[in-house]
Design a protein around this motif. Structure first.
Motif, mmCIF file in Angstrom:
data_model
loop_
_atom_site.group_PDB
_atom_site.id
_atom_site.type_symbol
_atom_site.label_atom_id
_atom_site.label_comp_id
_atom_site.label_asym_id
_atom_site.label_seq_id
_atom_site.Cartn_x
_atom_site.Cartn_y
_atom_site.Cartn_z
ATOM 1 N N LEU A 88 0.826 -1.201 0.000
ATOM 2 C CA LEU A 88 0.000 0.000 0.000
ATOM 3 C C LEU A 88 0.867 1.260 0.000
ATOM 4 O O LEU A 88 0.623 2.204 -0.763
ATOM 5 C CB LEU A 88 -0.924 -0.005 1.221
ATOM 6 N N ILE A 89 1.890 1.268 0.835
ATOM 7 C CA ILE A 89 2.814 2.409 0.873
ATOM 8 C C ILE A 89 3.512 2.565 -0.467
ATOM 9 O O ILE A 89 3.693 3.686 -0.968
ATOM 10 C CB ILE A 89 3.834 2.223 2.017
ATOM 11 N N ALA A 90 3.910 1.441 -1.085
ATOM 12 C CA ALA A 90 4.595 1.506 -2.376
ATOM 13 C C ALA A 90 3.686 2.074 -3.464
ATOM 14 O O ALA A 90 4.128 2.880 -4.295
ATOM 15 C CB ALA A 90 5.092 0.113 -2.773
ATOM 16 N N ILE A 91 2.421 1.682 -3.457
ATOM 17 C CA ILE A 91 1.475 2.168 -4.466
ATOM 18 C C ILE A 91 1.300 3.676 -4.355
ATOM 19 O O ILE A 91 1.421 4.410 -5.344
ATOM 20 C CB ILE A 91 0.123 1.457 -4.316
ATOM 21 N N ARG A 123 9.981 6.342 0.739
ATOM 22 C CA ARG A 123 9.253 5.071 0.750
ATOM 23 C C ARG A 123 9.855 4.108 1.775
ATOM 24 O O ARG A 123 9.132 3.466 2.545
ATOM 25 C CB ARG A 123 9.270 4.457 -0.646
ATOM 26 N N HIS A 124 11.165 3.987 1.786
ATOM 27 C CA HIS A 124 11.822 3.068 2.713
ATOM 28 C C HIS A 124 11.670 3.531 4.161
ATOM 29 O O HIS A 124 11.484 2.700 5.061
ATOM 30 C CB HIS A 124 13.303 2.933 2.350
ATOM 31 N N LEU A 125 11.768 4.826 4.393
ATOM 32 C CA LEU A 125 11.580 5.330 5.751
ATOM 33 C C LEU A 125 10.156 5.081 6.224
ATOM 34 O O LEU A 125 9.936 4.714 7.386
ATOM 35 C CB LEU A 125 11.902 6.825 5.801
ATOM 36 N N SER A 160 3.280 -5.946 -10.343
ATOM 37 C CA SER A 160 1.841 -6.089 -10.231
ATOM 38 C C SER A 160 1.225 -5.088 -9.270
ATOM 39 O O SER A 160 0.085 -4.679 -9.440
ATOM 40 C CB SER A 160 1.497 -7.510 -9.774
ATOM 41 N N HIS A 161 1.952 -4.684 -8.235
ATOM 42 C CA HIS A 161 1.343 -3.792 -7.270
ATOM 43 C C HIS A 161 1.600 -2.326 -7.568
ATOM 44 O O HIS A 161 1.102 -1.462 -6.868
ATOM 45 C CB HIS A 161 1.824 -4.114 -5.844
#
Length: 367
Positions: A46-49, A61-63, A317-318
């Protein structure tokens, strides 16, 4: 962190790197004891999207995922609250890592398709309350180095004109650097998918991403003295982490090939185009290559069709599709929470066997 753009190229690069390494020693401990640990992969996706939607930097994103990991490790959070926690972590991380004009706005977040599919509406008061709770949990300290903070420093010398590709001198240094950056970015994202990488120091994970990328690209030596001196890690230090990255890569390649076989028409069109990868009949085990870093990388059996500028299918895919919310009652009981997650969410529970066959894919450089 408020670092100038491309700090790894400046005069203070070595000092900044040492400051990051020092801060890394004081990172909070992670025990992996969250009752909702089986939901971690879903919320990391979800965070990546959302991060990709707003084109946030990898460090943000990593933090964000790291803040989520630490928070879940300390609190028993309900499923509905985890959505709010995940997005609050991303907002805090983006405020810390990005310029103000790049921080996602509340109205834009609520307009995302994935938000409507989850029947989730964020409120200003709810976000402020959650951000304060997060900041108090971390004692208002978001200076937490991740692998994304180290990767560019290592990539600055990851490829050198003296390196060999399949035992031959490289004819296109810039092309090799492009492939190196793409593979390093892919392995960096792989490290986000599994909480087991939190047992390694972030600088070691970044170094392992670079070393594994060189291994996949068949550059020799795999971990040259210049990188060992810069990172402060020997090849033996990187092997446990690199092994997990390679196994995840192998799983992605198999999944991509499986999906490709299900589309024979597209496969024939791809085969008629320019071949991107080598194709021969040799295979090898992960352990064979991990423990022989100086060898010339053997050409391996692969199938053309995986474009080098794309990530393997399971991670693609995500990034563009919609995210389906996990199913389960909205309460705090862990036993009642059920969800349908990607099969890779079970990675932490499986043994990492190095005796499995490992098929490498790497681009073919023109000689």
């Amino acid at each position: 962190m408020e670092l100038e753009d491309q700090w790894w190229k400046g005069q203070l690069a070595a000092d900044i790197y040492q400051a990051l390494r020092y801060k890394e020693l004081k990172l909070p401990s992670y025990k992996g004891q969250s009752p909702q640990l089986n939901l971690r992969r879903y919320f990391a996706d979800l965070i990546a999207i959302v991060s990709n939607r707003f084109r946030l930097c990898p460090a943000a994103r990593h933090l964000a995922v790291y803040l989520l990991d630490l928070f879940m490790d300390r609190y028993d959070v309900t499923l509905q609250q985890l959505h709010m926690v995940s997005l609050s972590c991303l907002l805090l991380a983006s405020k810390f890592e990005e310029r103000e004009d790049r921080v996602p706005k509340l109205e834009t977040l609520n307009s995302l398709g994935c938000m409507s599919s989850m029947n989730l509406v964020l409120t200003k008061q709810g976000l402020l309350h959650m951000e304060l709770l997060l900041l108090e949990t971390f004692q208002w300290n978001l200076y937490l180095p991740t692998a994304a903070h180290f990767i560019e420093y290592y990539l600055s010398i990851a490829v050198h004109e003296g390196d060999l590709h399949d035992g031959w001198p490289m004819t296109c240094l810039e092309k090799t650097k492009v492939y190196m950056a793409k593979y390093a970015d892919y392995f960096l994202e792989v490290s986000l998918q599994d909480h087991v990488f939190l047992c390694f120091a972030p600088s070691l994970v970044a170094a392992a991403c670079v070393a594994t990328s060189r291994l996949i690209l068949r550059l020799s030596p795999t971990w040259p003295p210049r990188l060992q001196c810069l990172a402060g890690y020997t090849w033996e230090n990187l092997v446990p982490c690199a092994e997990k990255l390679l196994i995840a890569h192998d799983s992605d390649v198999k999944e991509a090939n499986k999906q490709k076989c299900q589309q024979p028409g597209q496969q024939q069109q791809q085969q008629q185009g320019q071949a991107v990868y080598h194709s021969s009949g040799q295979t090898a085990t992960v352990a064979q290559y991990l423990h022989r870093p100086g060898m010339q990388y053997a050409q391996q059996a692969t199938q053309p069709g995986l474009a080098p500028n794309l990530r393997p299918a399971s991670y693609l895919s995500h990034s563009t599709g919609s995210l389906q919310a996990p199913n389960g009652p909205q309460n705090g009981t862990t036993q009642a929470i059920t969800t349908s997650l990607d099969p890779k969410s079970s990675i932490p529970n499986r043994a990492y066997q190095v005796s499995m066959h490992y098929t490498c894919t790497a681009p073919c450089f023109d000689r």
